[in-house]
Design a protein around this motif. Structure first.
Motif, short mmCIF file in Angstrom:
data_model
loop_
_atom_site.label_atom_id
_atom_site.label_comp_id
_atom_site.label_asym_id
_atom_site.label_seq_id
_atom_site.Cartn_x
_atom_site.Cartn_y
_atom_site.Cartn_z
N ALA A 201 15.79 -17.18 35.72
CA ALA A 201 17.24 -17.07 35.89
C ALA A 201 17.81 -18.32 36.55
CB ALA A 201 17.57 -15.85 36.73
N THR A 202 17.01 -18.95 37.40
CA THR A 202 17.44 -20.20 38.03
C THR A 202 17.63 -21.28 36.98
OG1 THR A 202 16.00 -19.53 39.82
CG2 THR A 202 16.91 -21.72 39.96
N LEU A 203 16.67 -21.33 36.06
CA LEU A 203 16.75 -22.33 34.99
C LEU A 203 17.92 -22.04 34.07
CD1 LEU A 203 15.16 -24.76 33.78
CD2 LEU A 203 14.14 -23.13 32.21
N SER A 204 18.18 -20.76 33.89
CA SER A 204 19.29 -20.34 33.04
C SER A 204 20.60 -20.96 33.52
CB SER A 204 19.33 -18.82 33.05
OG SER A 204 20.55 -18.34 32.61
N LEU B 185 24.43 -20.62 24.12
CA LEU B 185 24.06 -19.87 25.30
C LEU B 185 23.94 -18.37 25.02
CD1 LEU B 185 23.49 -21.25 27.91
CD2 LEU B 185 25.64 -20.37 28.78
N LEU B 186 24.68 -17.89 24.01
CA LEU B 186 24.64 -16.46 23.70
C LEU B 186 23.24 -16.04 23.26
CD1 LEU B 186 28.02 -16.02 21.84
CD2 LEU B 186 27.41 -15.22 24.13
N ASN B 187 22.56 -16.95 22.57
CA ASN B 187 21.24 -16.60 22.07
C ASN B 187 20.10 -17.15 22.92
OD1 ASN B 187 22.46 -15.43 19.80
ND2 ASN B 187 22.75 -17.49 18.96
N LEU B 188 20.45 -17.67 24.07
CA LEU B 188 19.43 -18.27 24.93
C LEU B 188 18.39 -17.23 25.35
CD1 LEU B 188 18.36 -20.59 26.76
CD2 LEU B 188 19.87 -19.72 28.53
N GLN B 189 17.15 -17.64 25.29
CA GLN B 189 16.07 -16.78 25.77
C GLN B 189 15.09 -17.64 26.55
OE1 GLN B 189 14.48 -13.82 23.03
NE2 GLN B 189 14.89 -12.76 24.94
N LEU B 190 14.76 -17.18 27.74
CA LEU B 190 13.88 -17.96 28.61
C LEU B 190 12.72 -17.11 29.06
CD1 LEU B 190 16.62 -19.45 30.91
CD2 LEU B 190 15.31 -20.73 29.25
N ALA B 191 11.67 -17.73 29.52
CA ALA B 191 10.57 -17.00 30.16
C ALA B 191 9.84 -17.95 31.11
CB ALA B 191 9.61 -16.45 29.13
N LEU C 12 6.22 -27.60 36.62
CA LEU C 12 6.51 -26.20 36.31
C LEU C 12 6.84 -26.10 34.83
CD1 LEU C 12 8.74 -25.14 39.34
CD2 LEU C 12 6.31 -24.71 39.00
N ILE C 13 6.49 -24.97 34.23
CA ILE C 13 6.71 -24.77 32.80
C ILE C 13 7.56 -23.51 32.59
CG2 ILE C 13 5.57 -24.19 30.60
CD1 ILE C 13 4.71 -26.90 31.20
N TYR C 14 8.58 -23.63 31.80
CA TYR C 14 9.37 -22.46 31.39
C TYR C 14 9.48 -22.49 29.87
CZ TYR C 14 10.81 -22.19 36.28
OH TYR C 14 10.81 -22.07 37.65
N LEU C 15 9.44 -21.33 29.25
CA LEU C 15 9.62 -21.25 27.80
C LEU C 15 11.09 -21.02 27.52
CD1 LEU C 15 6.61 -18.91 26.93
CD2 LEU C 15 6.63 -21.38 27.23
N SER C 16 11.58 -21.67 26.46
CA SER C 16 12.99 -21.56 26.13
C SER C 16 13.16 -21.70 24.63
CB SER C 16 13.75 -22.67 26.86
OG SER C 16 14.82 -23.11 26.09
N ASN C 17 14.19 -21.06 24.08
CA ASN C 17 14.38 -21.17 22.63
C ASN C 17 15.42 -22.24 22.26
OD1 ASN C 17 16.53 -19.75 23.55
ND2 ASN C 17 16.53 -18.23 21.92
N GLY D 82 13.26 -13.40 30.04
CA GLY D 82 11.83 -13.31 29.80
C GLY D 82 11.11 -12.27 30.64
N TYR D 83 11.82 -11.24 31.08
CA TYR D 83 11.15 -10.20 31.87
C TYR D 83 10.10 -9.48 31.02
CZ TYR D 83 14.21 -10.64 35.90
OH TYR D 83 14.85 -11.10 37.01
N GLY D 84 8.94 -9.31 31.58
CA GLY D 84 7.89 -8.53 30.92
C GLY D 84 7.25 -9.18 29.71
#
Lengths: 281, 358
Positions: free
Chosen positions: B30-33, B47-53, B176-181, B331-333
């Motif tokens: 959420a911080t990266l968001s 941003l509407l379709n943004l997905q992070l993990a 640090l690594i975050y996944l993003s679309n 990216g919860y769960g």
């Protein structure tokens, strides 16, 4: 996204920035250290505080704009984010006494790598014991023993010794292994016992005796500066900051404690990352 | 570029400098968001379709082999020997015999994830996280003197003169690594509290992570990011959907509360800031979300039937929704297949029989 820049600090006197939490109670006042290389750093908040205090003297009405406004009591949303940000200054070159020299400027790959990165340059393979300078023998008599010198690298001087540093070509430059840096650093620190006497007797006052360590004179440090590109949809100009901060090229600034006894005098040079130079050029 | 912020909750007052505030690191996705929102603009199409993990971490130069939290069924003692395993056998969790105290908070490279697919076979190695906390005191100085602020005339100081930050330093060879679309341009950004700076670079996701994210989930899987399930107010340990007035478990319709095959640890509090307030400076603080309890990363679920889909295709309605967003956005769960959580039928029978004989 931020405009990239960096600053070079050359100490002109011993420099003590310390008292990280929990360490201020002992009788040796330690300097703030990097956790991994165990070398001295100046926290970004100290750099920010120094520059902010300076601007408060000359341009008090612009402090809030560049450094952000403080929260006011019972006024929600009275704070604002600053335009300019600093991270900690890490060591780049540490002068170390060496019996037959008498001074060698020492660094290690991890520290060079940070300098390289915050100037936006490609990673470089730094081999330990590469050096630059004139030598008679390939064996250096160092305080902790003999140290072999390997390759002579011109780029250590051209690329990694900022051009603003005083007498930059006078001393031998040496890269040691990351693992050896903490010990060499500890050996090279300036240490002093200080005593405060009673007014009319030659006896130390209560709590008037302490030991302090500091980075020695001639240390070179480097820190990243980031500036917001836009504010209120208007572009922010780096040159304007330099002008209002009154650092056109370089400036003498005091950092850290014990200023009144001659600690903390430094020369600071700021360089915009986009110009891709390393300081006074 | 420097330190990062790691404090969380429970701040110190100037009168009490003995304790430290709690620590929380790495920052949640959420911080990266927030960085994405600042870059793309709050209401943009992207941003509407943004997905992070996230968060994960990696060694620089080996970003594709990033590290994820170790599933709770693998017990490690010295980072190398993973002799102990907790497995689901028919109707209960079975602890292997020689279990001594296991290390907590370890991480496992995604390239070793295939070693978690069989109960026997080669065991993976785990690593400790590459960061250290650096308590960092920020004294508030007098305007014209280099000393800590004095008290006011009435003997108090409302501003407080000392602030202790739990700063975090990342090893120079780690990131640090975050996944993003969607992509974020490579640059310096402000990340987390106290205005600390980071350098962000976008890389294309490749194997081995890509392979595991595309593998349909079997009966058992582990989550590698914290999970918040349930309604907007209540947190559950598994996805729940509402039918009429009742909440039903999606994955465990036939189980009672106490005997669900979930291997987990105590919940992790989680919250974030969201949204832009109307008519305010964009730099003003955002609204703080409701504090939630998340199922910690590393939790293992064993279902009756294979799910046969991937995390990406899970229904949005399994996740709580706050404001305009389902929690899946952050990216919860995020779940990856975990074969070694179940003892095969035949083997489990013989183990059980052995246990009975003993």
């Amino acid at each position: 996204m931020y405009h990239k820049a960096h600053g070079i600090i050359e100490t002109l006197a011993p420099l003590h920035v310390g008292a990280s939490a929990g360490e201020e109670t002992g009788n040796l006042n330690l300097i703030f250290r990097d956790q991994f290389t165990q070398t001295g750093i100046i926290p970004g908040s100290s750099i920010r505080g120094r520059l902010r205090a300076d601007m408060r003297e000359t341009k008090p009405d612009r402090v809030g704009f560049w450094y952000g406004k403080e929260a006011k009591e019972n006024q929600p949303n009275s704070t604002s984010e600053g335009i300019i940000k600093f991270e900690y200054a890490s060591l780049l070159w540490l002068p170390v006494f060496c019996p037959d020299r008498p001074v060698v400027r020492v660094t290690c790959p991890a520290l060079l790598e940070r300098y390289q990165r915050l100037r936006g340059r490609q990673p470089h393979n730094f081999k330990p014991y590469s050096y630059w300078g004139e030598i008679d023998s390939k064996l250096l008599f160092f305080n902790l023993g003999f140290l072999p010198l390997k390759e002579k690298r011109q780029e250590l001087f051209d690329e990694f010794m900022p051009s603003s540093v005083t007498n930059r070509d006078r001393y031998l430059l040496l890269v040691v292994d990351d693992k050896e840096m903490p010990m060499i650093h500890d050996m090279g620190l300036y240490r002093q016992s200080r005593v405060q006497l009673e007014d009319h007797r030659k006896q130390s006052k209560d709590k008037g005796f302490f030991n302090v360590e500091a980075l020695p004179e001639g240390t070179v440090l480097v820190f990243p500066i980031a500036m917001r590109n836009k504010f209120d949809n208007k572009p922010v100009d780096w040159q304007e900051y330099l002008k209002e901060q009154e650092i056109e090229k370089e400036k003498e600034l005091y950092f850290g404690g014990l200023e009144s006894v001659g600690f903390g005098r430094t020369q600071v040079t700021l360089a915009s990352g986009d110009q891709n130079n390393d300081g006074g050029n | 570029m420097g330190l990062l912020y790691g404090s969380a909750g429970g701040f110190l007052s100037p009168e009490n400098l003995v304790g430290r505030s709690n620590a929380s690191f790495p920052p949640s996705s959420a911080t990266l968001s927030g960085i994405f929102a600042a870059h793309y603009g709050d209401r943009s199409e992207e941003l509407l379709n943004l997905q992070l993990a996230g968060a994960f971490w990696a060694k620089i130069g080996k970003e594709q082999e990033f590290y994820v939290p170790t599933p709770f069924n693998s017990l490690f003692n010295d980072g190398k020997i993973g002799s102990d395993l907790i497995t689901w056998q028919c109707d209960r969790w079975h602890y292997s015999t020689n279990s001594s105290k296991a290390e907590e908070g370890t991480w496992l490279s995604i390239s070793e994830w295939d070693k978690l697919q069989t109960p026997d076979g080669e065991k993976p190695t785990v690593s400790k996280p590459p960061w250290e906390f650096v308590p960092h005191l920020h004294p508030r100085l007098e305007d014209d003197e280099r000393r800590v602020k004095r008290l006011d005339e009435n003997g108090t100081n409302n501003d407080g003169t000392l602030f202790l930050e739990n700063a975090v330093q990342l090893k120079p060879d780690a990131c640090l690594i975050y996944l993003s679309n969607i992509e974020l341009p490579s640059a310096w950004y402000r990340f987390g509290g106290e205005g600390h700076l980071v350098e962000i670079e976008s890389l294309k996701l490749d194997n081995p992570a890509k392979k595991w994210l595309e593998t349909p989930l079997p009966r058992s899987f582990a989550i590698v990011t914290p999970a918040v399930w349930g309604s907007n107010r209540l947190s559950y340990r598994e996805p729940m959907v509402k039918k009429g007035e009742q909440w039903y478990s999606v994955w465990f319709p036939n189980y009672k509360e106490y005997e669900k095959p979930i291997l987990t640890q105590r919940p992790k509090p989680t919250r974030y800031r969201l949204g832009k307030q109307e008519n305010h400076d964009p730099q003003q603080p955002k609204l703080l979300s409701r504090g939630r309890y998340a199922v910690p990363a590393g939790t293992i679920y064993v279902l009756d039937e294979p799910l046969n889909n991937t995390w990406q295709s899970w229904d949005d309605s399994w996740f709580p929704k706050e404001g305009h967003y389902y929690f899946k956005r952050w990216g919860y769960g995020l779940a990856l297949p975990l074969g070694n959580a179940i003892t095969p039928e035949s083997k489990s029978k013989s183990v059980l029989e052995n246990n009975i004989q003993e």
